[in-house]
Design an enzyme around this catalytic site. Structure first.
Site, PDB file in Angstrom:
ATOM      1  N   TYR A 157      49.030  46.726 -57.900  1.00  0.00           N
ATOM      2  CA  TYR A 157      48.914  45.533 -56.807  1.00  0.00           C
ATOM      3  C   TYR A 157      49.808  46.005 -55.614  1.00  0.00           C
ATOM      4  O   TYR A 157      49.468  45.822 -54.465  1.00  0.00           O
ATOM      5  CB  TYR A 157      49.770  44.552 -57.580  1.00  0.00           C
ATOM      6  CG  TYR A 157      49.830  43.373 -56.682  1.00  0.00           C
ATOM      7  CD1 TYR A 157      48.683  42.491 -56.074  1.00  0.00           C
ATOM      8  CD2 TYR A 157      51.079  42.737 -55.979  1.00  0.00           C
ATOM      9  CE1 TYR A 157      48.896  41.363 -55.640  1.00  0.00           C
ATOM     10  CE2 TYR A 157      51.105  41.800 -54.897  1.00  0.00           C
ATOM     11  CZ  TYR A 157      50.029  40.972 -55.202  1.00  0.00           C
ATOM     12  OH  TYR A 157      50.127  39.767 -54.179  1.00  0.00           O
ATOM     13  N   LYS A 161      48.156  46.510 -51.659  1.00  0.00           N
ATOM     14  CA  LYS A 161      48.557  45.643 -50.690  1.00  0.00           C
ATOM     15  C   LYS A 161      48.864  46.586 -49.540  1.00  0.00           C
ATOM     16  O   LYS A 161      48.920  46.346 -48.367  1.00  0.00           O
ATOM     17  CB  LYS A 161      49.637  44.441 -51.032  1.00  0.00           C
ATOM     18  CG  LYS A 161      49.032  43.379 -52.055  1.00  0.00           C
ATOM     19  CD  LYS A 161      47.856  42.726 -51.321  1.00  0.00           C
ATOM     20  CE  LYS A 161      47.712  41.339 -52.107  1.00  0.00           C
ATOM     21  NZ  LYS A 161      46.482  40.508 -51.696  1.00  0.00           N
TER      22      LYS A 161
HETATM   23  P1  NDP Z   1      45.894  33.005 -57.633  1.00  0.00           P
HETATM   24  O1  NDP Z   1      45.970  33.927 -58.798  1.00  0.00           O
HETATM   25  O2  NDP Z   1      46.370  31.605 -57.793  1.00  0.00           O
HETATM   26  O3  NDP Z   1      44.239  32.954 -57.005  1.00  0.00           O
HETATM   27  C1  NDP Z   1      43.577  34.135 -56.781  1.00  0.00           C
HETATM   28  C2  NDP Z   1      42.197  33.603 -56.238  1.00  0.00           C
HETATM   29  O4  NDP Z   1      41.550  34.755 -55.903  1.00  0.00           O
HETATM   30  C3  NDP Z   1      41.375  32.711 -56.975  1.00  0.00           C
HETATM   31  O5  NDP Z   1      40.671  31.812 -56.159  1.00  0.00           O
HETATM   32  C4  NDP Z   1      40.513  33.606 -57.576  1.00  0.00           C
HETATM   33  O6  NDP Z   1      39.125  33.286 -58.078  1.00  0.00           O
HETATM   34  C5  NDP Z   1      40.076  34.575 -56.541  1.00  0.00           C
HETATM   35  N1  NDP Z   1      39.623  35.786 -56.994  1.00  0.00           N
HETATM   36  C6  NDP Z   1      40.250  36.702 -57.697  1.00  0.00           C
HETATM   37  N2  NDP Z   1      39.117  37.904 -58.123  1.00  0.00           N
HETATM   38  C7  NDP Z   1      38.256  37.453 -57.339  1.00  0.00           C
HETATM   39  C8  NDP Z   1      36.903  38.102 -57.236  1.00  0.00           C
HETATM   40  N3  NDP Z   1      36.518  39.276 -57.765  1.00  0.00           N
HETATM   41  N4  NDP Z   1      35.990  37.547 -56.442  1.00  0.00           N
HETATM   42  C9  NDP Z   1      36.269  36.425 -55.699  1.00  0.00           C
HETATM   43  N5  NDP Z   1      37.573  35.701 -55.797  1.00  0.00           N
HETATM   44  C10 NDP Z   1      38.368  36.306 -56.573  1.00  0.00           C
HETATM   45  O7  NDP Z   1      46.501  33.842 -56.395  1.00  0.00           O
HETATM   46  P2  NDP Z   1      47.453  33.230 -55.025  1.00  0.00           P
HETATM   47  O8  NDP Z   1      46.863  32.035 -54.729  1.00  0.00           O
HETATM   48  O9  NDP Z   1      48.796  33.127 -55.596  1.00  0.00           O
HETATM   49  O10 NDP Z   1      47.287  34.264 -54.143  1.00  0.00           O
HETATM   50  C11 NDP Z   1      46.544  34.124 -53.049  1.00  0.00           C
HETATM   51  C12 NDP Z   1      46.850  35.338 -51.945  1.00  0.00           C
HETATM   52  O11 NDP Z   1      48.117  35.674 -51.795  1.00  0.00           O
HETATM   53  C13 NDP Z   1      46.404  36.668 -52.677  1.00  0.00           C
HETATM   54  O12 NDP Z   1      46.107  37.806 -51.785  1.00  0.00           O
HETATM   55  C14 NDP Z   1      48.028  37.361 -53.024  1.00  0.00           C
HETATM   56  O13 NDP Z   1      47.993  38.660 -53.238  1.00  0.00           O
HETATM   57  C15 NDP Z   1      48.817  36.711 -51.932  1.00  0.00           C
HETATM   58  N6  NDP Z   1      50.436  36.709 -52.668  1.00  0.00           N
HETATM   59  C16 NDP Z   1      50.507  35.753 -53.499  1.00  0.00           C
HETATM   60  C17 NDP Z   1      51.831  35.641 -53.775  1.00  0.00           C
HETATM   61  C18 NDP Z   1      52.070  34.707 -54.630  1.00  0.00           C
HETATM   62  O14 NDP Z   1      53.625  34.515 -54.901  1.00  0.00           O
HETATM   63  N7  NDP Z   1      51.611  33.490 -55.259  1.00  0.00           N
HETATM   64  C19 NDP Z   1      52.800  36.496 -53.328  1.00  0.00           C
HETATM   65  C20 NDP Z   1      52.403  37.349 -52.127  1.00  0.00           C
HETATM   66  C21 NDP Z   1      50.957  37.698 -51.961  1.00  0.00           C
HETATM   67  P3  NDP Z   1      38.982  32.655 -59.746  1.00  0.00           P
HETATM   68  O15 NDP Z   1      39.407  31.600 -59.881  1.00  0.00           O
HETATM   69  O16 NDP Z   1      37.689  32.961 -59.834  1.00  0.00           O
HETATM   70  O17 NDP Z   1      39.706  34.000 -60.589  1.00  0.00           O
END
Ligand code: NDP
Length: 235
Positions: A157, A161
């Site tokens: 991860y 990033k």
């Molecule tokens: P979630 O795990 O809640 O959601 C991740 C999303 O990414 C889901 O919609 C998932 O779809 C999608 N996804 C994962 N793999 C794929 C793929 N191969 N193709 C298409 N879609 C995919 O994450 P968050 O909402 O928490 O995070 C959103 C962003 O914010 C990310 O970039 C994360 O790194 C960043 N972030 C989040 C933090 C946090 O505390 N939550 C902190 C720092 C950064 P599916 O349902 O199909 O798996």
């Protein structure tokens, strides 16, 4: 009308971005996710949006799917004003330690979190060139900061990033001539499946901050690394 495309929009931060943007009447949203057919909350938002939330299938590790998604968006609009690379994964910490990390795990995380956002921008570049003050927002993380890296583990991860931040810098240089502003944005620690229940911020508060930052971006912000509250992060 503002035309917005976002990846990973079926849950977490992505879903909340769609929810808050859908409440703005002057916004048309291209909500991309792996399985639109079973994305119940997103479908409900789309149903209530007067046709302004369009569901588009996108598996970000599949190059053909990326091209097909951009083509599908291109049948509905001739421009994109805001592209949000939100989809990402953070596998369990116990599979990302010095002792447990594998090449397959590293490469998979890098594919989803670093390579895919670059290829999504590549596929959307022509639509972005026609946008009005077009913006590319790469959802990064404080865990991508080299400066902040005084802890171990999370090799997949954190590396993905940090590398995404490098992609942001390259895009900022490549696309500046078209007036496209590209940034890396840390959403904070957010209560989603990835962030867990103990996180600091609700998705509502994080996304309110994210949209405030995104709305205020100008060309001078191109190539920056910002937090959800507008503060700058050290690379
Ligand atoms: P979630 O795990 O809640 O959601 C991740 C999303 O990414 C889901 O919609 C998932 O779809 C999608 N996804 C994962 N793999 C794929 C793929 N191969 N193709 C298409 N879609 C995919 O994450 P968050 O909402 O928490 O995070 C959103 C962003 O914010 C990310 O970039 C994360 O790194 C960043 N972030 C989040 C933090 C946090 O505390 N939550 C902190 C720092 C950064 P599916 O349902 O199909 O798996």
């Amino acid at each position: 009308m503002q035309h917005v495309a976002i990846t990973g929009s079926n849950r977490g931060i992505g879903l909340e971005v769609v929810r808050q943007l859908a409440s703005r009447p002057e916004t048309e949203i291209y909500a991309m996710c792996r399985k639109p057919d079973v994305a119940a909350e997103l479908r409900a938002l789309s149903k209530d949006s007067n046709g302004r939330v369009h569901l588009i299938a996108l598996e970000v590790t599949d190059d053909a799917s990326i091209r097909a998604a951009a083509a599908a968006v291109g049948t509905k609009t001739d421009r994109i004003d805001l592209l949000i690379n939100n989809a990402a994964i953070n596998p369990p910490g116990k599979t990302q330690t010095l002792e447990t990390i594998t090449s397959a795990e590293m490469l998979h995380v890098l594919h989803v979190n670093t390579v895919a956002p670059l290829l999504v921008v590549q596929a959307f570049t022509e639509l972005l060139k026609k946008g009005s003050l077009p913006k590319v927002v790469n959802l990064s993380s404080e865990m991508g900061s080299l400066d902040d890296r005084d802890y171990g583990g999370y090799y997949g991860y954190c590396t993905s990033k940090a590398a995404l931040n490098m992609v942001t810098r390259g895009l900022a240089a490549d696309l500046a001539g078209y007036g496209i502003v590209t940034i890396s944005l840390d959403p904070g620690w957010v209560q989603t499946e990835m962030g867990g229940d103990g996180a600091d911020l609700t998705p509502e508060d994080s996304v309110r901050g994210i949209l405030r930052v995104v709305d205020s971006l100008t060309r001078k912000d191109n190539g920056t690394y910002l937090r959800w509250n507008g503060r700058t992060l050290a690379w």
